[in-house]
Scaffold this motif. Structure first.
Motif, PDB file in Angstrom:
ATOM      1  N   SER A   1      -8.465  -0.975  -5.555  1.00  0.00           N
ATOM      2  CA  SER A   1      -8.215  -0.697  -4.146  1.00  0.00           C
ATOM      3  C   SER A   1      -6.806  -0.182  -3.912  1.00  0.00           C
ATOM      4  O   SER A   1      -5.876  -0.535  -4.602  1.00  0.00           O
ATOM      5  CB  SER A   1      -8.420  -1.954  -3.327  1.00  0.00           C
ATOM      6  N   GLY A   2      -6.673   0.619  -2.890  1.00  0.00           N
ATOM      7  CA  GLY A   2      -5.378   1.124  -2.510  1.00  0.00           C
ATOM      8  C   GLY A   2      -5.574   2.334  -1.645  1.00  0.00           C
ATOM      9  O   GLY A   2      -6.541   3.053  -1.796  1.00  0.00           O
TER      10      GLY A   2
ATOM     11  N   ASP B   1       0.788  -1.218   0.000  1.00  0.00           N
ATOM     12  CA  ASP B   1       0.000   0.000   0.000  1.00  0.00           C
ATOM     13  C   ASP B   1       0.828   1.280   0.000  1.00  0.00           C
ATOM     14  O   ASP B   1       0.279   2.357   0.040  1.00  0.00           O
ATOM     15  CB  ASP B   1      -0.915   0.041   1.233  1.00  0.00           C
TER      16      ASP B   1
ATOM     17  N   PRO C   1      -4.895   6.029  -0.572  1.00  0.00           N
ATOM     18  CA  PRO C   1      -4.301   7.184  -1.227  1.00  0.00           C
ATOM     19  C   PRO C   1      -3.126   7.730  -0.434  1.00  0.00           C
ATOM     20  O   PRO C   1      -2.281   8.412  -0.971  1.00  0.00           O
ATOM     21  CB  PRO C   1      -5.443   8.190  -1.282  1.00  0.00           C
TER      22      PRO C   1
END
Lengths: 563, 240
Positions: free
Chosen positions: A496-497, A479, A499
């Protein structure tokens, strides 16, 4: 009494030169991504001016914040829960992209690849939203330094409240810069507006955050926030906002905007406040009483009763110590010169401002008088109604008295400190005239003018040592920013991830403060091989040498060789 | 053939629907959003958005009544077939027209506004195509067959077949006898259900009704994210 801790900020507007360094570094750190091109978690507005997004303070139009009902209760100005839900299919009070500005880039490729030709090639502006060539018509600070003010500034909602008499002469009269971040309010209307319950106030430090996995893109928070400091990421379909740089703050470092502030005008510290009294304070009837109500919610960190209640609430000792040394508490409640931005929104904002004396000083000096003489300044503060009333509309719901008091203290400090610096005979009546002592004025001057880094930023580190070391061990998480977890657009939209970079800022801080990267605490298991010179085994890669001289783990090198 | 269409296919599609949602929620919570385009364009959406959504909610209620409530129940309650027909056709026509108008406006808006069209994914286009087909055929059934035409008592075949799927005693013969337009509507709807979890339609299941009862200000502690968080799979400490 239910004591909670809140990180707060104070900005000394006299020192702001409008250089936008805070905005730029913040953007580099947080919003240099697709989907948030138009977003500035930190922006600097020129006042008078329209602000960003344009006319965001016009709550008749945007319906942000809270209103007090006739029965004395608080209701979201945009409507109660049922009304909010009925409007989720199309939110009638949502600023459009054009109310912010359409972000753009330039067609640099034309410049670089243009063949030799008679005419100079031009890089045309290209919209980052549509990809088409566009006319640039507005930006986040289009009316910077009163640029175009005769045309734009009359639209300033604050100025409109002052009436017609101001319009013709205001631009000759005064100007100042107003840096804005999320207020991390005690009574946040954005949190109250979120249908999904994805926005929350952190119980430990009061930072208001958006749970990116919980946000469903209903957009009500954007309407709810009267400061328009929650933004909609049009790529991911999620709300994003200023995070108070929580990864830095958890490690005891100031926010990026504060760290990089050229004028050193920002102060960060802790407030202790009574959470049980917030609602009552936000509901007082007279808007002019909101400032005092807000101050009264903040507790005296020296008070033994407060300390006992804070301990009972589980606030650690180093946080209590930081609260006692808090520069923001000193400015808001001890010297009482810092004021909240728009208390009439009833959100109890926790970013406070010291109103600028410079517009007054400028006028006094330009007219040939002594800009450091207290009686002249006092008189000017009373005589120059427009700046004071404008500031009052910003900081005290229109009540000129508290603004005048703050300005008079600044004026008194100015002339008293001139006497000190020139070795003149000290006139204690200057201090007395604003209800202070000479000693207090010196202390205030020290805090405002020469306070060092660790006096301006008193930030206790978060108590998650175990968690942080776990995060350190899981250093290969996908991430981190730029990693595979941050990936691009997939068939369903954004994949997904997080920010935010979740790199441990404790480690960053240690790196920043140590001589070389290898100087890490033993046993952390984190070695930066990327910057390892290769001349000696990096410390931390191997266990320490044992006392009997046997090299640890069979390594014969100078494992202890810290140079 | 009938068994494939009306027994095998429904179970495949509904499995995709259920498992797909579970998978999406488990692995793509970040992508679980309405992906609103309101910030690009507001004027058309102000009409089209509520029109479509309130219309489709009406359609949902109509389907629940028509498919889940057996004919014997309504007649036992003393509601005549004529009365039921009048209510269902008038309500269905209103909701259907709202939905169609809204959807047409929404698709027009999406296609004609450059910024929105640019933000439209392949999956969006597939979803709009399928959703549009389902809505179109469904409206045809209500308007042309049931309102203007002779009418078809779907509660005698389609509804019974629909319920039979959920009690795991599917009866393909019921659907085989239904008019082709009703068959087509059912097949398209099955396709939409199969695709559903992989589209933006997942936002239907986040309808924020909990907002009505929760306290205004939400507090969360940092601990679940920090100290108390279990290490991710594969990153457990040695010896744990």
């Amino acid at each position: 009494m239910r004591v909670m801790a809140q990180l707060g900020m104070v900005m000394n507007l006299d020192k702001c030169i409008g250089c936008h360094t805070c905005s730029v570094t913040c953007k580099q750190a947080w919003t240099n991504r697709t989907g948030v091109e138009y977003v500035w978690f930190n922006n600097v507005e020129t006042r008078p001016g329209l602000g960003y997004p344009r006319t965001h303070e016009d709550q008749d139009r945007w319906q942000g914040g809270w209103v007090r009902t006739s029965r004395g209760r608080l209701r979201l100005r945009a409507g109660g829960r049922v009304r909010r839900l009925l409007q989720i299919f199309s939110n009638p009070r949502l600023p459009g992209m054009s109310d912010y500005y359409e972000p753009w880039t330039y067609d640099y490729d034309t410049l670089l690849n243009a063949p030799a030709q008679a005419d100079v090639p031009v890089a045309r502006p290209k919209s980052l939203i549509t990809g088409e060539p566009m006319q640039i018509r507005w930006s986040a600070n289009w009316d910077d330094d009163l640029g175009g003010a005769p045309e734009h500034a009359p639209g300033d909602p604050v100025l409109k409240k002052l009436g017609d008499r101001v319009k013709l002469e205001f631009e000759k009269t005064f100007m100042f810069h107003l840096p804005r971040i999320c207020e991390h309010c005690l009574n946040p209307a954005c949190v109250a507006s979120c249908p999904s319950g994805a926005m929350y106030k952190r119980a430990e430090d009061g930072i208001v955050l958006v749970d990116q996995d919980g946000c469903r893109g209903w957009r009500q928070c954007v309407t709810g926030c009267p400061y328009k400091k929650v933004y909609f990421n049009h790529r991911t379909g999620k709300a994003e906002k200023c995070t108070f740089c929580y990864p830095r703050v958890e490690a005891g470092q100031p926010t990026v905007c504060a760290e990089t502030c050229v004028g050193r005008l920002r102060y960060i510290g802790l407030f202790l406040y009574d959470a049980d009294r917030v609602l009552a304070a936000a509901s007082v009837e007279n808007e002019h009483d909101l400032l005092e109500a807000q101050r009264s919610v903040i507790l005296d960190p020296e008070d033994p009763q407060v300390i006992a209640a804070a301990r009972a609430a589980g606030i650690p000792e180093d946080w209590l110590d930081a609260a006692r040394r808090s520069p923001v508490y000193a400015l808001t409640n001890r010297y009482r010169i810092a004021l909240p931005l728009h208390p009439e929104y009833r959100t109890m904002p926790m970013v406070w401002y010291i109103p600028p004396l410079s517009p007054v000083v400028d006028v006094v000096r330009d007219t040939g008088f002594d800009g450091e003489d207290s009686s002249t300044l006092f008189h000017a503060i009373d005589a120059l109604r427009i700046p004071v009333e404008y500031l009052a509309e910003l900081f005290t719901a229109g009540d000129p008295e508290p603004v005048g008091r703050s300005l008079r203290i600044l004026a008194a400090m100015r002339s008293y400190m001139r006497q000190v610096n020139l070795g003149e005979e000290l006139d204690e009546s200057i201090a007395e005239s604003v209800g202070m002592t000479g000693e207090q004025l010196r202390e205030l001057h020290r805090l405002l003018a020469i306070a060092r880094y660790d006096e301006r930023y008193v930030i206790p580190a978060a108590h998650v040592e175990a968690g942080q070391s776990l995060e350190e061990l899981a250093g290969c998480s996908l991430d981190y920013s730029g990693g595979p977890g941050m990936g691009g657009i997939g068939p369903f939209g954004e994949v997904s991830g997080t920010p935010a970079s979740v790199e441990s800022f404790h480690l960053t801080k240690q790196r920043a403060e140590s001589d070389r990267y290898a100087d890490l605490p033993e046993g952390r298991g984190a070695v930066d091989l990327l910057t390892w010179s290769g001349e000696a085994p990096p410390e931390g890669l191997f266990p320490p040498r044992r006392d009997n001289g046997q090299p640890g783990n069979g390594q014969a090198g100078n494992g202890q060789g810290r140079s | 053939m009938n068994t494939v269409l009306w027994v095998v296919l429904p179970y495949i599609c509904l499995t995709s629907f259920v498992v797909g949602h579970f998978w999406r929620y488990r692995y793509d919570k970040f992508g679980w959003t309405t992906r609103s385009s309101q910030i690009y364009e507001n004027r058309l959406l102000a009409w089209a958005g509520p029109l479509f959504h309130f219309g489709i909610l009406g359609v949902l209620v109509g389907h629940a009544l028509g498919l889940l409530v057996p004919e014997s129940w309504t007649s036992a309650a003393g509601i005549s077939e004529d009365a039921y027909h009048a209510v269902s056709v008038s309500g269905g026509t209103l909701a259907g027209l709202m939905t169609v108008t809204g959807l047409v406006l929404l698709v027009y808006r999406r296609r004609m506004t450059p910024s929105i069209f640019r933000a439209t994914t392949v999956m969006d286009k597939a979803m709009y195509l399928l959703l549009g087909a389902v809505v179109a055929v469904g409206t045809y059934n209500t308007l042309v067959i049931n309102l203007l035409g002779a009418g078809h008592d779907y509660r005698a075949d389609v509804a019974v077949w629909f319920r039979s799927i959920f009690v795991f005693q599917p009866d393909a013969a019921l659907m085989a006898g239904a008019p082709i337009a009703f068959q087509l509507h059912a097949l398209l709807a099955l396709g939409l259900f199969a695709l559903w979890p992989f589209t933006r339609l997942v936002h239907v299941f986040s309808a924020p009704v909990g907002y009505l009862v929760r306290p205004y200000i939400v507090y969360r502690s940092r601990d679940p994210l920090g100290a108390a968080r279990a290490p991710r799979r594969g990153w457990e400490r040695v010896g744990s």
